[in-house]
Design a protein around this motif. Structure first.
Motif, PDB file in Angstrom:
ATOM      1  N   LEU A  75      49.928   4.754 116.530  1.00 50.78           N
ATOM      2  CA  LEU A  75      48.858   5.633 116.058  1.00 50.78           C
ATOM      3  C   LEU A  75      49.361   7.026 115.686  1.00 50.78           C
ATOM      4  N   GLY A  76      50.501   7.397 116.225  1.00 52.59           N
ATOM      5  CA  GLY A  76      50.967   8.759 116.039  1.00 52.59           C
ATOM      6  C   GLY A  76      50.157   9.714 116.894  1.00 52.59           C
ATOM      7  N   LEU A  77      49.804   9.280 118.085  1.00 55.16           N
ATOM      8  CA  LEU A  77      48.992  10.070 119.018  1.00 55.16           C
ATOM      9  C   LEU A  77      49.849  10.378 120.245  1.00 55.16           C
ATOM     10  N   PHE A  78      49.947  11.661 120.607  1.00 57.06           N
ATOM     11  CA  PHE A  78      50.829  12.084 121.704  1.00 57.06           C
ATOM     12  C   PHE A  78      52.231  11.512 121.488  1.00 57.06           C
ATOM     13  N   THR A  79      52.686  11.540 120.255  1.00 59.04           N
ATOM     14  CA  THR A  79      53.882  10.808 119.843  1.00 59.04           C
ATOM     15  C   THR A  79      55.129  11.220 120.608  1.00 59.04           C
ATOM     16  N   ARG A  80      55.371  12.506 120.687  1.00 58.84           N
ATOM     17  CA  ARG A  80      56.603  12.956 121.357  1.00 58.84           C
ATOM     18  C   ARG A  80      56.575  12.628 122.849  1.00 58.84           C
ATOM     19  N   VAL A  81      55.440  12.774 123.487  1.00 60.74           N
ATOM     20  CA  VAL A  81      55.321  12.450 124.918  1.00 60.74           C
ATOM     21  C   VAL A  81      55.510  10.950 125.127  1.00 60.74           C
ATOM     22  N   ALA A  82      54.848  10.148 124.302  1.00 59.44           N
ATOM     23  CA  ALA A  82      54.973   8.686 124.411  1.00 59.44           C
ATOM     24  C   ALA A  82      56.420   8.259 124.174  1.00 59.44           C
ATOM     25  N   VAL A 122      61.882  14.524 115.375  1.00 60.92           N
ATOM     26  CA  VAL A 122      61.178  14.790 114.108  1.00 60.92           C
ATOM     27  C   VAL A 122      59.663  14.776 114.248  1.00 60.92           C
ATOM     28  N   GLY A 123      59.145  14.213 115.325  1.00 58.31           N
ATOM     29  CA  GLY A 123      57.697  14.144 115.502  1.00 58.31           C
ATOM     30  C   GLY A 123      57.091  12.963 114.769  1.00 58.31           C
ATOM     31  N   ALA A 124      55.767  12.971 114.696  1.00 53.95           N
ATOM     32  CA  ALA A 124      55.026  11.838 114.149  1.00 53.95           C
ATOM     33  C   ALA A 124      54.908  11.864 112.632  1.00 53.95           C
ATOM     34  N   GLY A 125      55.149  12.998 112.015  1.00 51.02           N
ATOM     35  CA  GLY A 125      54.967  13.107 110.573  1.00 51.02           C
ATOM     36  C   GLY A 125      53.503  13.329 110.216  1.00 51.02           C
ATOM     37  N   LYS A 126      53.253  13.425 108.922  1.00 51.63           N
ATOM     38  CA  LYS A 126      51.900  13.735 108.460  1.00 51.63           C
ATOM     39  C   LYS A 126      50.956  12.542 108.484  1.00 51.63           C
ATOM     40  N   ILE A 127      51.490  11.339 108.550  1.00 51.87           N
ATOM     41  CA  ILE A 127      50.635  10.145 108.590  1.00 51.87           C
ATOM     42  C   ILE A 127      50.460   9.766 110.059  1.00 51.87           C
ATOM     43  N   SER A 128      49.662  10.583 110.771  1.00 51.08           N
ATOM     44  CA  SER A 128      49.506  10.377 112.208  1.00 51.08           C
ATOM     45  C   SER A 128      48.241  11.062 112.699  1.00 51.08           C
ATOM     46  N   VAL A 129      47.778  10.611 113.851  1.00 44.76           N
ATOM     47  CA  VAL A 129      46.643  11.251 114.500  1.00 44.76           C
ATOM     48  C   VAL A 129      47.055  12.648 114.971  1.00 44.76           C
ATOM     49  N   ASP A 130      48.293  12.800 115.443  1.00 50.25           N
ATOM     50  CA  ASP A 130      48.780  14.117 115.852  1.00 50.25           C
ATOM     51  C   ASP A 130      48.622  15.147 114.728  1.00 50.25           C
ATOM     52  N   HIS A 131      48.978  14.751 113.517  1.00 47.48           N
ATOM     53  CA  HIS A 131      48.865  15.671 112.376  1.00 47.48           C
ATOM     54  C   HIS A 131      47.403  15.996 112.078  1.00 47.48           C
ATOM     55  N   ILE A 133      44.929  16.043 114.218  1.00 46.33           N
ATOM     56  CA  ILE A 133      44.464  16.943 115.273  1.00 46.33           C
ATOM     57  C   ILE A 133      44.964  18.360 115.013  1.00 46.33           C
ATOM     58  N   GLU A 134      46.237  18.482 114.677  1.00 47.91           N
ATOM     59  CA  GLU A 134      46.810  19.800 114.413  1.00 47.91           C
ATOM     60  C   GLU A 134      46.151  20.459 113.202  1.00 47.91           C
ATOM     61  N   LYS A 135      45.873  19.677 112.183  1.00 47.55           N
ATOM     62  CA  LYS A 135      45.214  20.195 110.977  1.00 47.55           C
ATOM     63  C   LYS A 135      43.810  20.701 111.314  1.00 47.55           C
ATOM     64  N   ARG A 136      43.071  19.941 112.104  1.00 49.96           N
ATOM     65  CA  ARG A 136      41.721  20.342 112.517  1.00 49.96           C
ATOM     66  C   ARG A 136      41.776  21.576 113.417  1.00 49.96           C
ATOM     67  N   ARG A 137      42.769  21.636 114.293  1.00 46.95           N
ATOM     68  CA  ARG A 137      42.918  22.781 115.183  1.00 46.95           C
ATOM     69  C   ARG A 137      43.173  24.061 114.373  1.00 46.95           C
TER      70      ARG A 137
END
Length: 142
Positions: A75-82, A122-131, A133-137
């Motif tokens: 999902l690209g959610l909490f990607t780095r932690v997971a 590198v993180g989850a990239g732009k095709i992710s839930v993380d992105h 969330i960050e965009k909305r934040r």
């Protein structure tokens, strides 16, 4: 076009990160699902006892990493932690559980470990839930 150019197109990079996340996530789920079934079936658990926690607790932690965290990676959610949980699990598998085995026995866990290290970097990239969330934040900060 120069083939020696070291710049990467950001769109291609995001697509590649997405595809790697999908592949490695579903591949790791295929390792975690049988372990989840072992937990659910409730029979005698024979599993590596990590730090004296007991076979059951060690199996639960491994299922959390290999199954739950893999869903987060997909999902690209909490990607780095997971990916951190998965990297730790693969380090234990590669260096402790199979530490005395031949390289062929450790190879897969070490390959996964290297992929999770890259995902953490590198993180989850732009095709992710993380992105998303960050965009909305960022939008709500205005």
């Amino acid at each position: 076009m120069s083939y020696l150019n070291t710049k990467t197109n950001p769109i291609i990079l995001d697509v590649v990160i997405f595809l790697v996340r999908l592949f490695v996530g579903f591949a790791m789920i295929s390792h975690g699902f049988p372990k989840l079934q072992t937990l659910i079936n409730g029979g005698e658990i024979q599993f590596y006892d990590f730090l004296g926690l007991g076979a059951t607790v060690s199996l639960v932690l491994t299922v959390f990493a290999e199954f739950v965290c893999s869903i987060f990676i997909i999902l690209g959610l909490f990607t780095r932690v997971a990916a951190g949980f998965l990297l730790f699990t693969m380090a234990i598998a590669g260096f402790v559980v199979h530490g005395a085995d031949a390289f062929e026995k450790r190879e897969l866990s070490l390959l996964y470990l290297s992929i999770y290290l890259i995902i953490i970097s590198v993180g989850a990239g732009k095709i992710s839930v993380d992105h998303m969330i960050e965009k909305r934040r960022r939008a709500s900060d205005w």
